[in-house]
Design a protein around this motif. Structure first.
Motif, PDB file in Angstrom:
ATOM      1  N   MET A   1       0.836  -1.194   0.000  1.00  0.00           N
ATOM      2  CA  MET A   1       0.000   0.000   0.000  1.00  0.00           C
ATOM      3  C   MET A   1       0.875   1.250   0.000  1.00  0.00           C
ATOM      4  N   LYS A   2       0.612   2.167  -0.929  1.00  0.00           N
ATOM      5  CA  LYS A   2       1.378   3.397  -1.015  1.00  0.00           C
ATOM      6  C   LYS A   2       0.978   4.354   0.103  1.00  0.00           C
ATOM      7  N   SER A   3       1.975   5.009   0.684  1.00  0.00           N
ATOM      8  CA  SER A   3       1.739   5.910   1.807  1.00  0.00           C
ATOM      9  C   SER A   3       1.913   7.360   1.377  1.00  0.00           C
ATOM     10  N   ILE A   4       0.945   8.220   1.742  1.00  0.00           N
ATOM     11  CA  ILE A   4       0.951   9.624   1.341  1.00  0.00           C
ATOM     12  C   ILE A   4       0.874  10.525   2.568  1.00  0.00           C
ATOM     13  N   LEU A   5       1.726  11.549   2.578  1.00  0.00           N
ATOM     14  CA  LEU A   5       1.659  12.577   3.614  1.00  0.00           C
ATOM     15  C   LEU A   5       0.914  13.772   3.039  1.00  0.00           C
ATOM     16  N   LEU A   6      -0.210  14.121   3.654  1.00  0.00           N
ATOM     17  CA  LEU A   6      -1.031  15.248   3.219  1.00  0.00           C
ATOM     18  C   LEU A   6      -0.875  16.389   4.213  1.00  0.00           C
ATOM     19  N   LEU A   7      -0.332  17.509   3.753  1.00  0.00           N
ATOM     20  CA  LEU A   7      -0.151  18.691   4.607  1.00  0.00           C
ATOM     21  C   LEU A   7      -1.124  19.767   4.146  1.00  0.00           C
ATOM     22  N   GLU A   8      -2.225  19.909   4.856  1.00  0.00           N
ATOM     23  CA  GLU A   8      -3.302  20.832   4.485  1.00  0.00           C
ATOM     24  C   GLU A   8      -3.976  21.317   5.762  1.00  0.00           C
ATOM     25  N   ASP A   9      -4.029  22.656   5.955  1.00  0.00           N
ATOM     26  CA  ASP A   9      -4.560  23.182   7.211  1.00  0.00           C
ATOM     27  C   ASP A   9      -6.076  23.351   7.205  1.00  0.00           C
ATOM     28  N   ASP A  10      -6.697  23.307   6.028  1.00  0.00           N
ATOM     29  CA  ASP A  10      -8.158  23.389   5.945  1.00  0.00           C
ATOM     30  C   ASP A  10      -8.732  22.039   6.356  1.00  0.00           C
ATOM     31  N   LEU A  11      -9.368  21.991   7.531  1.00  0.00           N
ATOM     32  CA  LEU A  11      -9.825  20.725   8.087  1.00  0.00           C
ATOM     33  C   LEU A  11     -10.818  20.023   7.173  1.00  0.00           C
ATOM     34  N   LYS A  22      -8.100   7.387   0.621  1.00  0.00           N
ATOM     35  CA  LYS A  22      -8.194   6.073   1.260  1.00  0.00           C
ATOM     36  C   LYS A  22      -9.070   5.131   0.439  1.00  0.00           C
ATOM     37  N   LYS A  23     -10.121   5.671  -0.185  1.00  0.00           N
ATOM     38  CA  LYS A  23     -10.984   4.858  -1.039  1.00  0.00           C
ATOM     39  C   LYS A  23     -10.218   4.319  -2.244  1.00  0.00           C
ATOM     40  N   GLN A  24      -9.161   5.024  -2.642  1.00  0.00           N
ATOM     41  CA  GLN A  24      -8.334   4.578  -3.765  1.00  0.00           C
ATOM     42  C   GLN A  24      -7.262   3.576  -3.326  1.00  0.00           C
ATOM     43  N   GLY A  25      -7.242   3.273  -2.027  1.00  0.00           N
ATOM     44  CA  GLY A  25      -6.308   2.267  -1.532  1.00  0.00           C
ATOM     45  C   GLY A  25      -5.005   2.802  -0.979  1.00  0.00           C
ATOM     46  N   TYR A  26      -4.930   4.124  -0.772  1.00  0.00           N
ATOM     47  CA  TYR A  26      -3.710   4.706  -0.227  1.00  0.00           C
ATOM     48  C   TYR A  26      -3.796   4.813   1.295  1.00  0.00           C
ATOM     49  N   GLU A  27      -2.634   4.769   1.914  1.00  0.00           N
ATOM     50  CA  GLU A  27      -2.537   5.041   3.354  1.00  0.00           C
ATOM     51  C   GLU A  27      -2.226   6.525   3.511  1.00  0.00           C
ATOM     52  N   ILE A  28      -3.037   7.251   4.273  1.00  0.00           N
ATOM     53  CA  ILE A  28      -2.912   8.705   4.367  1.00  0.00           C
ATOM     54  C   ILE A  28      -2.602   9.154   5.789  1.00  0.00           C
ATOM     55  N   ASP A  29      -1.612  10.039   5.897  1.00  0.00           N
ATOM     56  CA  ASP A  29      -1.337  10.724   7.153  1.00  0.00           C
ATOM     57  C   ASP A  29      -1.622  12.206   6.918  1.00  0.00           C
ATOM     58  N   LYS A  38       6.871  17.743   9.802  1.00  0.00           N
ATOM     59  CA  LYS A  38       8.279  17.428  10.052  1.00  0.00           C
ATOM     60  C   LYS A  38       8.414  16.206  10.950  1.00  0.00           C
ATOM     61  N   LYS A  39       7.613  16.173  11.991  1.00  0.00           N
ATOM     62  CA  LYS A  39       7.656  15.045  12.922  1.00  0.00           C
ATOM     63  C   LYS A  39       7.284  13.751  12.199  1.00  0.00           C
ATOM     64  N   ALA A  40       6.235  13.805  11.391  1.00  0.00           N
ATOM     65  CA  ALA A  40       5.802  12.615  10.649  1.00  0.00           C
ATOM     66  C   ALA A  40       6.868  12.185   9.652  1.00  0.00           C
ATOM     67  N   TRP A  41       7.476  13.160   8.959  1.00  0.00           N
ATOM     68  CA  TRP A  41       8.493  12.867   7.956  1.00  0.00           C
ATOM     69  C   TRP A  41       9.707  12.189   8.582  1.00  0.00           C
ATOM     70  N   ASN A  42      10.072  12.609   9.774  1.00  0.00           N
ATOM     71  CA  ASN A  42      11.234  12.042  10.455  1.00  0.00           C
ATOM     72  C   ASN A  42      10.969  10.641  10.993  1.00  0.00           C
ATOM     73  N   GLU A  43       9.700  10.293  11.133  1.00  0.00           N
ATOM     74  CA  GLU A  43       9.354   9.008  11.745  1.00  0.00           C
ATOM     75  C   GLU A  43       8.935   7.941  10.737  1.00  0.00           C
ATOM     76  N   LYS A  44       8.660   8.342   9.494  1.00  0.00           N
ATOM     77  CA  LYS A  44       8.071   7.384   8.557  1.00  0.00           C
ATOM     78  C   LYS A  44       8.503   7.693   7.126  1.00  0.00           C
ATOM     79  N   LYS A  45       8.538   6.652   6.302  1.00  0.00           N
ATOM     80  CA  LYS A  45       8.852   6.810   4.884  1.00  0.00           C
ATOM     81  C   LYS A  45       7.559   6.932   4.090  1.00  0.00           C
ATOM     82  N   TYR A  46       7.496   7.928   3.182  1.00  0.00           N
ATOM     83  CA  TYR A  46       6.304   8.143   2.363  1.00  0.00           C
ATOM     84  C   TYR A  46       6.640   7.984   0.874  1.00  0.00           C
ATOM     85  N   ASP A  47       5.608   7.599   0.118  1.00  0.00           N
ATOM     86  CA  ASP A  47       5.772   7.420  -1.321  1.00  0.00           C
ATOM     87  C   ASP A  47       5.432   8.680  -2.097  1.00  0.00           C
TER      88      ASP A  47
END
Length: 228
Positions: A1-11, A22-29, A38-47
């Motif tokens: 499963m491909k992992s994506i980091l989404l940085l968006e302040d609009d809730l 997620k419906k397309q099968g991606y893992e989203i943070d 930054k914290k997420a990037w330092n702790e995990k690898k994203y595609d």
């Protein structure tokens, strides 16, 4: 499963994109500030990264610069402005694509899918290309002009490789869109390809305004002209 980091302040937008991806099968943070990203990037690898430009504690361009210090992960910018200066800035610092708000969800999903598919170069391709004083090493992901290393974004690198793989052949804009983004040309802002071409020319041509390597064929597209 491909992992994506989404940085968006609009809730609302963040939750909507997270649900759709997620419906397309991606893992989203999903993160809302640069500090959280930054914290997420330092702790995990994203595609792949999807970065909003305007954020409470900075902007997506700054985070992109940080990531590009040690990674070539694909990056898509979400921007409220399609002004050419912002487009150039985003691409020049290492972004691979951008989507202007408001946008259709299908367009973003298409670009995400295309970038993920195009990230790895096929194993049947040659690993070394040389032409016009340019040398490209696929496996290392590096390029040289007259023996000097060239600093290219990932899309610029793929674009250069595609030109060099097709010497003296006119490549239409549609063909270039298909290769780089794998989507119909009308999904791309009109000036996106011209920006990539101009930035690449500035890095490999002696006189970018009078290019000798990447030639514009009026009404048809572009051509990598091999000089003897």
């Amino acid at each position: 499963m491909k992992s994506i980091l989404l940085l968006e302040d609009d809730l609302g937008l963040s939750e909507g994109l997270t649900f759709a991806l997620k419906k397309q099968g991606y893992e989203i943070d999903g993160k809302r500030t640069i500090a959280e990203a930054k914290k997420a990037w330092n702790e995990k690898k994203y595609d792949l990264l999807i970065l909003d430009v305007s954020l409470p504690d900075g902007n997506g361009f700054d985070f992109c610069k940080l990531v590009r210090q040690n990674s070539e992960v694909p990056i898509i910018f979400l921007t409220a402005s399609d002004e050419e200066t912002n487009v150039i800035m985003g691409l020049d610092i290492g972004g691979d694509d951008y989507v202007t708000k408001p946008f259709k969800l299908g367009i973003l999903l298409s670009r995400v899918s295309a970038l993920l598919r195009r990230t790895k170069i096929g194993s049947d391709d040659k690993t070394i290309l040389e032409s016009n004083g340019i040398k490209v090493d696929y496996l290392q992901g590096i390029a040289f002009c007259e023996g000097k290393s060239i600093d290219l974004t990932s899309v610029e690198f793929k674009l250069l490789c595609f030109f060099m793989q097709n010497p003296n052949i006119v490549l239409s804009k549609e063909k270039l869109y298909e290769r780089l983004w794998d989507r119909e040309g009308n999904f791309v802002e009109d000036n996106t390809l011209s920006v990539y071409i101009r930035r690449l020319r500035m890095k490999i041509e002696k006189e970018p305004d009078c290019p000798e390597k990447i030639i514009t064929v009026r009404g048809m597209g572009y051509k990598w002209r091999v000089m003897l």
